[in-house]
Enzyme design. Structure first.
Site, PDB file in Angstrom:
ATOM      1  N   GLU A 234     -51.432 -15.958  -2.456  1.00 44.37           N
ATOM      2  CA  GLU A 234     -52.398 -16.475  -3.391  1.00 44.37           C
ATOM      3  C   GLU A 234     -52.395 -15.544  -4.455  1.00 44.37           C
ATOM      4  OE1 GLU A 234     -55.094 -16.553  -6.027  1.00 44.37           O
ATOM      5  OE2 GLU A 234     -56.540 -15.973  -4.441  1.00 44.37           O
ATOM      6  N   CYS A 268     -59.247 -15.629 -10.392  1.00 43.23           N
ATOM      7  CA  CYS A 268     -57.929 -16.612 -10.504  1.00 43.23           C
ATOM      8  C   CYS A 268     -58.306 -17.827 -10.906  1.00 43.23           C
ATOM      9  CB  CYS A 268     -57.238 -16.457  -9.177  1.00 43.23           C
ATOM     10  SG  CYS A 268     -56.867 -14.555  -8.724  1.00 43.23           S
TER      11      CYS A 268
END
Length: 466
Positions: A234, A268
């Site tokens: 990720e 993010c």
């Protein structure tokens, strides 16, 4: 005989840049011994019943809730986020642990397969020691996302946490042990990032889960691939937030701006590129400026603070440098853009416009309290702009016509799209991206299948074998 100088991982409070605590870096021999113990612990943990695992993991969740004020304050001390955000993170993490404790047995029960002759089913089995490499921006949640599903599946784990949150890493290991997790099932590694590839090479490490930068992801994926090991990544994101013309402007502005300021912009999946119709752009920008200017920047322990310091002095310098580069290449600063003249890793809440594809910042992720607004003429232009990035993590569409919003959402090249909300988090919803934002999924049923062997077991007879 010359004595080798010891190295330390340091916990520094970004509110005042003062050193809080130091942890001695582990030697290669110490790391190898920890991996050996994790491998040995796997032999018994994999055979521990789901009920017994669940009792321990539920206890972890219970301890976290009971100590949420203490844990929250520690996260704020180490990486600077607002105390209320830290406490929310602890509660969310507890919910994720409970989710897998409640559901792992169901998720990993034998899965029957239709076959013409005989019987066939999938048996889901743990694979061994998992290396988890995690960042600082959500010090408990990032641990939880990989640990909850992996441990309930019967794997063991060693954690290399970010070097600026060692106390958060240590307290989580302490909580696991307090909850009754056997020694060796989960252990911290206090090592620098440069040591990770060597750990991946260890044959007793069976897979790697990483959340971090593109560079770190590429390096770890290469090391895992070289060793023929599974990995999940990720990585970064530059999430679009597409505003439709039928929108309630005030709600859209509030959602986008406050979503962007979450964790001082160090998320993010925060809305890093707000894409607005030309017909309402001027009004939207003015309202965004007004809201941003009203946000209090300051002590993350105080209830009325909205924008906290960044995680470190280097992080603040890096983001300020990106703003300078954006302006040097034609961007307009509508608000902010500078460091704040006070101790700590602070940057003014900033609003930029006028960034084009010729500006290098167009292709970069800005990990800080910087809002960038783009405009579009047609919805096709908006979709093209949303997809004009190497990232593909999350995204949002904001508008009153839900059918239209869903249609737009289907055309955005990301792993997640939220309608009328910034990209969010829930234990039951999958989290992950596409393109250079990585691969694999965490949370939801999907996560628990990432690091198990889906083994086919077939029952038939010699005359029916085919």
């Amino acid at each position: 005989m010359e004595t080798l100088k010891k190295s330390y991982i340091k916990s520094i409070n970004p509110f005042n840049n003062e050193l809080v605590k130091e942890f001695e870096v582990m030697s290669n021999d110490q790391v190898d011994q920890i991996v050996d113990k994790a491998d040995e612990a796997f032999k018994s943990w994999k055979n521990t019943s789901f009920d017994e695992r669940a009792k321990i993991i539920h206890k972890v969740a219970s301890i976290m809730r009971d100590r949420k004020q203490e844990l929250g304050k520690l996260a704020t001390l180490e990486m600077g986020k607002l105390l209320r955000e830290s406490i929310y993170e602890v509660e969310l993490s507890a919910n994720i642990f409970d989710y897998y404790a409640d559901n792992a047995s169901k998720f990993l029960s034998d899965h029957p397969l239709e076959t013409e002759l005989g019987e066939a089913f999938l048996s889901y089995e743990p694979i061994g020691v998992l290396l988890s490499v995690q960042p600082w921006n959500f010090p408990y949640y990032q641990i939880t996302r990989s640990a909850a599903s992996a441990l309930m599946a019967g794997n063991t784990m060693v954690l290399k946490h970010a070097s600026n949150v060692p106390q958060c890493a240590q307290i989580m290991e302490d909580i696991f042990h307090e909850a009754g997790l056997p020694k060796g099932v989960y252990t911290n590694l206090f090592v620098p990032g440069g040591s990770v590839e060597r750990i991946v090479d260890n044959p007793k490490i069976k897979a790697v889960a990483l959340t971090g930068s593109e560079a770190a992801g590429g390096s770890i994926a290469a090391a895992a691939g070289k060793n023929i090991k599974k990995s999940t990544l990720e990585l970064g994101g530059s999430d679009p937030f597409i505003v439709l013309e039928d929108v309630d402007i005030d709600k859209a502005v509030e959602t986008a701006i406050l979503g962007r300021m979450w964790n001082a912009g160090q998320v993010c999946v925060s809305p890093k590129r707000i894409i607005v119709p030309e017909t309402i752009a001027e009004n939207f920008i003015q309202k965004a400026k007004t809201l941003l200017a009203s946000l209090k920047v300051g002590n993350p322990l105080e209830d009325d603070t909205v924008v906290a310091p960044l995680s470190s002095e280097k992080a603040a310098q890096d983001v300020a440098g990106q703003v300078e580069k954006a302006v040097a290449n034609g961007a307009k600063v509508e608000l902010g853009g500078k460091r704040i003249d006070r101790p700590g890793a602070f940057l003014e809440p900033t609003l930029l416009t006028g960034i084009t594809a010729e500006n290098p910042i167009f292709f970069e992720e800005i990990f800080g309290p910087v809002v960038v607004i783009y405009t579009y003429k047609t919805i096709e232009d908006a979709i093209e702009l949303a997809n004009a990035t190497t990232f593909g993590l999350g995204g949002s569409v904001f508008g009153n016509d839900i059918a239209k919003a869903k249609e737009v959402a289907r055309k955005i090249d990301t792993g997640m799209v939220y309608i009328n909300h910034v990209t969010g988090i829930a234990p039951e919803l999958p989290f992950g991206g596409t393109k250079r934002s990585g691969y694999g999924r965490e949370q939801s049923p999907a996560a628990i299948y990432e690091f198990v062997n889906a083994k086919l077991i077939r029952v038939t007879s010699p005359e029916n074998l085919y």
